[in-house]
Structures are given as structure tokens and as C-alpha cells.
Write an enzyme that holds these catalytic residues in place. Sequence first.
Site, mmCIF file in Angstrom:
data_model
loop_
_atom_site.group_PDB
_atom_site.id
_atom_site.type_symbol
_atom_site.label_atom_id
_atom_site.label_comp_id
_atom_site.label_asym_id
_atom_site.label_seq_id
_atom_site.Cartn_x
_atom_site.Cartn_y
_atom_site.Cartn_z
ATOM 1 N N GLU A 102 0.810 -1.219 0.000
ATOM 2 C CA GLU A 102 0.000 0.000 0.000
ATOM 3 C C GLU A 102 0.849 1.279 0.000
ATOM 4 O O GLU A 102 0.894 2.023 0.996
ATOM 5 C CB GLU A 102 -0.961 0.009 1.194
ATOM 6 C CG GLU A 102 -2.053 -1.035 1.060
ATOM 7 C CD GLU A 102 -3.187 -0.854 2.075
ATOM 8 O OE1 GLU A 102 -2.975 -0.221 3.113
ATOM 9 O OE2 GLU A 102 -4.280 -1.363 1.809
ATOM 10 N N GLU A 150 -6.621 -7.735 -0.749
ATOM 11 C CA GLU A 150 -7.127 -7.823 0.625
ATOM 12 C C GLU A 150 -8.625 -7.577 0.564
ATOM 13 O O GLU A 150 -9.061 -6.547 0.047
ATOM 14 C CB GLU A 150 -6.479 -6.767 1.537
ATOM 15 C CG GLU A 150 -4.980 -6.935 1.701
ATOM 16 C CD GLU A 150 -4.358 -5.892 2.629
ATOM 17 O OE1 GLU A 150 -5.108 -5.180 3.323
ATOM 18 O OE2 GLU A 150 -3.123 -5.776 2.623
HETATM 19 C C1 GAL Z 1 -4.457 -2.605 4.869
HETATM 20 C C2 GAL Z 1 -3.059 -3.153 5.027
HETATM 21 C C3 GAL Z 1 -3.035 -4.418 5.844
HETATM 22 C C4 GAL Z 1 -3.900 -4.271 7.066
HETATM 23 C C5 GAL Z 1 -5.291 -3.918 6.637
HETATM 24 C C6 GAL Z 1 -6.264 -3.798 7.784
HETATM 25 O O1 GAL Z 1 -4.403 -1.226 4.698
HETATM 26 O O2 GAL Z 1 -2.472 -3.400 3.782
HETATM 27 O O3 GAL Z 1 -1.708 -4.711 6.207
HETATM 28 O O4 GAL Z 1 -3.362 -3.300 7.900
HETATM 29 O O5 GAL Z 1 -5.268 -2.700 5.972
HETATM 30 O O6 GAL Z 1 -7.554 -3.493 7.302
#
Ligand code: GAL
Length: 642
Positions: free
Chosen positions: A142, A314
Amino acid sequence: MKLGTCYYPEHWPEHLWAEDARRMAETGLEQVRIGEFVWSRIEPEPGRFDWDWLDRAIATLHGAGLEVILGTPTATPPKWLVDRMPDMVAIDAQGHPRGFGSRRHYCFSHRGYRAEAARITRAVAERYGHHPAVVAWQTDNEYGCHDTALSFSEAARIAFREWLADRYGTIAALNRAWGTVFWSMEYRSFAEIDLPNLTVTEANPAHWLAFRRFASDEVVAFNRIQAEILRELSPGRDVVHNYMGFFTEFDHHAVAADLDVVGWDSYPLGFLDSFPFPEADKLAYARQGHPDIAAFHHDLYRGCTPGGRWSVLEQQPGPVNWARHNPAPLPGMVRLWTLEAMAHGAELVSYFRWRQFPQAQEQHHAGLLRPDGEPAPGLIEAAQSARDIAALGVIGAAPRQVALVFAYDADWVTKIQPQGAGLSALWATFACYSALRKLGLDIDIVPPGRSLDGYAMVVLPCLPIVPAGLVEQLQRFSGQIVIGPRSGSRDADFAIPDGLPPGPLQALFPGKVVRVESLRPGLTHPGEGWEIARWREDLETSSELELCASDGTPACWKHGNLRYLAAWPEPGLASETLSRAARDAGLALHALPAGLRLRRAGNRTFAFNYATQTFELPDTVTGGLLLGQRQLPPAGVAVLEG
Ligand code: GAL
């Protein structure tokens, strides 16, 4: 489309790994994303590597038939590195260092850190580049998260001056381009130019725009170093990165030029709570997410590369920890989000994360498993999604209906000089996107310059800087064109163009914007079922007035196949203008109840119910049911064929 999960073997005792891997496979997951935060474990002391545990973790996953997406660990440089190189940390706009103790504490411009990032990338890629389990690499994590794309460091200052010298050639050219005669801001050399923070009042917008372009180029350069190493040492594997939601701090189109697959991290509930949606929507969709949040980003990031390969790296599996309020999704939403990504053409949906970690910063963030290893609700829905995906088989692409043109510098211009609170190109684009989705249309969000062949309609919601070539492309385009406010209103150095806005677009449209005004909440010009609010423009034009408010205030002008929207695309006005254009383009429209959304994929139609009540699919949605029912319950999904 495959399913996967983000996994942190370093969080768990080794005796759990094999059982974890077995359960992942049993759930129907095929890919596991690991390794993006492991630097302190693979290089615990400078130059001393400990690979054994990671070798075994990868072997365990491989043994269970899982494929691995391996992250480079550069988002979390270890303490010893920061201590050795204290000036590698990013500096915030107030001049404060961003300290160690969380993550992303590095400055993209620091040449020493770039070398360290290259060194650790090379080390990981040498170790695992040819491993049969490794199918893809994620660079870093990110970029820009936690406000880290802009750093006001000494390293950035030096690199910015070089960048300016490169772009402008002479200081006289820069002074002319920026209009530094205003307020006696003239420079005698590039060495006199500072970063645009810490000025008494706002800095010159041209200075800010240059700094943003520079900072974006630094992200591109940082990513490219890793991409090149990975391609050299790990041929045949995809290079991916995980972008964020509603995030424009670097040019994602430019970074994507070095990626094979554009990934993004989808947290619909966290985004709804965190971004400026109307309070009523925040409540109505609190457990579902606004119906256009996920799809908007699917379509935006699919458009980042001409090949259109993209993934959800994610996926929110339950409550998150980082918004102001963090509700649990409505039962069925994790499956709905998963199948919606499929409908939009994702290659992978990877749930964040396998098991909730009972320590450190994200204790309240759900996983597919609870901290005690028992299934969380997300796991059941992931398993159901895997069965649905298998049953649906391979699906086709959406028809080309509407191209929405978005550029990152458009958002920079409107954020640097909003003229009215909250008016940015990103949100204008989202508003047009949402209005088009409510009509049941399929949308591609593309950068300027992408081929427009085959589309029935092109929309430029807000494109202040019109790049070379776009006007000619639009002149050749025979479908319907809608141009939104502020388009063509600035040159590449932030000046109002000679001949006034919409600048070069006047080659298509006989009119010029002679005055703009922004309007406080409540100061509106009502029309029939819509209103002019927030922003409006006075034009001198020989085009035809198509829409005006009850008091006669013009809202939309029409000239041949082109409409110029002379007001902010508020939901009602956006819908009125875009549905007129879509009808003229010959597109079939749907009257969808609030919360219902459609997406075509080949000869299939996917329907998604984001509302908390059951809907009957409208008669205009036809075909035989492959999945679900025409009576669509909350969080329900139906797929029809034919
Ligand atoms: C994203 C990040 C992850 C985790 C996640 C939590 O921004 O890439 O490592 O922190 O959020 O929602």
C-alpha cells in the site's frame, strides 16, 4: 477467479502451519499472500539472514497445494536500519519525522533507503525467485498509506530541485510557467526552490502541482527498482502491488505500467465510514458498504493497464479496526463482495486475513478464523463463495458501454485549489459512476489516451488538464460525450488557458466558461427532481441550453453529440444528464430500486442486493437463473444467463 488469504506464519507457532494450510485448501482457497512485513525476521541483524523458517513456511503451503504471492518487506524497515540511517524516515508537512514503531516510516526519495530496499528485494528474490510455489510478487505494501506519499525531507528537497531543472530547463522558464511574479516569488536558480510546505499562507498552486507530480514519480521510481529486480530474478511470475480505496496521492496509472496485475484492498465498510458519504447512506449501508464503493475501484483499477488484469489482494472478512465505527458485515456480504469482484473480472480475491492476531495494532480486525482458531463468519462465506465460483465456471467480459475518463492530476488540481469545500475530481467521478450504475450500465474507468473504440458513451466528469491527443480522439468519437465542470480549465502548469476554459475542448464545443462560483450548502437552484448545488459555471456559448433550473439558471448545454455540464454532478443532476446521454447513445436503461446493482459478464447478468430489504428483480433483467432467485434477499446475489 481464485480465492486466497493473507497469512502471517511469523505470527503463529510453527506447529499450526500445516493445519492452517490444510484448512485453507479445504475452504477452497488456492493462493496465500505472505511476507510483506517480515524484514525483522528474515534479516534480524544487518547482513545476517534467517531464511529457514520462511523456507519451511513456504514448503508447508506448497505441500498443501497452495500457491504463494510473496511480498517484498520494504513497507516495514527494521529498527536497526532506521538507527543506522536516521534520515531515511519520511518528514510530514509540519516538518516532523515519522518515527519507528508502526510501519511505512520511510521516505521514497531517500537514496540510501532505495538502495536498502533494492538489497532486501534482491535477497528475497534470489532465495525464492524460482520456487515452484511462488506465482507472484507483491512490491512493498500500500504505497502512500498513512499519508506517506509526500515527504518533506531534505532528500526530497534535493531530488525535487533536480526534477524541476529537468522539467523546466531554465529558471526563467519555471518562473514564467508558475507566474512567480505574483507576490514577488521569483527565483534566481533551482537551488533556491524549497518544498511547498510551511509557507505562511497557501503556496503557489503550480508549485504544489509540480511537487505532487515529483512525489508521484518518486513512487514510480521506487516501485520500478523492485519490479526490475523481481523480473530479473524471478522470471515468469507476476509483479503486483496493492492499491487502496479513494486514494490519489500518486499516479496509479503510471505505477501500473510496471505491474502485471493491479491489486487493491477492498474494505467497503471501513471506506463508507471514513469517506464523505451522506449520513443517511452511512447508516443505510453501514453493514453492506455503499453499493458503488467496491465496484468503482474494481472498474478503476481494471482500467490501469491496457490488459486489464486486476485482483483484490485484501478483502474485508468481518469488522475492521481502523474506521471511526467498525460494524460487522450483514450475513452474506463477504460472499456478495467476492462474487461482485468476480463479475467485474478479478483474477483473485484474497481475504485479509487468515487468523485474527491477538496482539499489536490490529487486535479487533477480523480474520477468517478467530484468534482461538475457530471459524469466524467470514470463513463460512469464503467456502460458500468457492463453491459458487466453481459452479459458475469461466465468465465473459462486460460489453463496452460507458468509458469514464479519470486522471490523477485532475484530482491533484482540484484538491490543491478546490474553490469550494470537498469538490474534487475523484468525487465528481464517483458521483457520475454511481449515477450510471443506478441506471444499470457497465462502466470502464480509463485514463485519458486509452482507446475509446466500441463505447456508446464517454464521460469526462472533471478533467482540468486535457492531455495532448484527447481532443482528436473525442473528435473521432461518434457516440455520446458528456463533459463535466472544470474540464479544460488549467494548463499543465496550473494556469487558466488562453481563451478560457474549457481550453482545448473548445475545438469540440462552441463555448467558454467566463465565471465560476461555488455554493454553500443550502444555496441551490432547484430543477425538476434535481438541483444545481456546490458549483456552477457561467458560459458564453452558441450551444443549445438543454437543462435549466426553475429560475432559469443553466445546468447543461448541448452541441451535437456533446453535453457540457455547467454544474457539479450532484446525484440528481448527474442522473438527469447521464440518462439523457445514455438514451441518445441507444443504451438500454434499468429502473433499479435503491441498493440493487447489476453487472454483465459475457451473456450473464449478475444482480447484487446491497439493501436491507428483499427486492424482486425488475422485468428488464432477463435470463435463466444460474444462481439465486428473482426475489433477492438482503446481501443476495443472483446470476442469470441469456
Ligand atoms: C491494509 C493493510 C493491511 C492491514 C489492513 C487492515 O491497509 O495493507 O496490512 O493493515 O489494511 O484493514
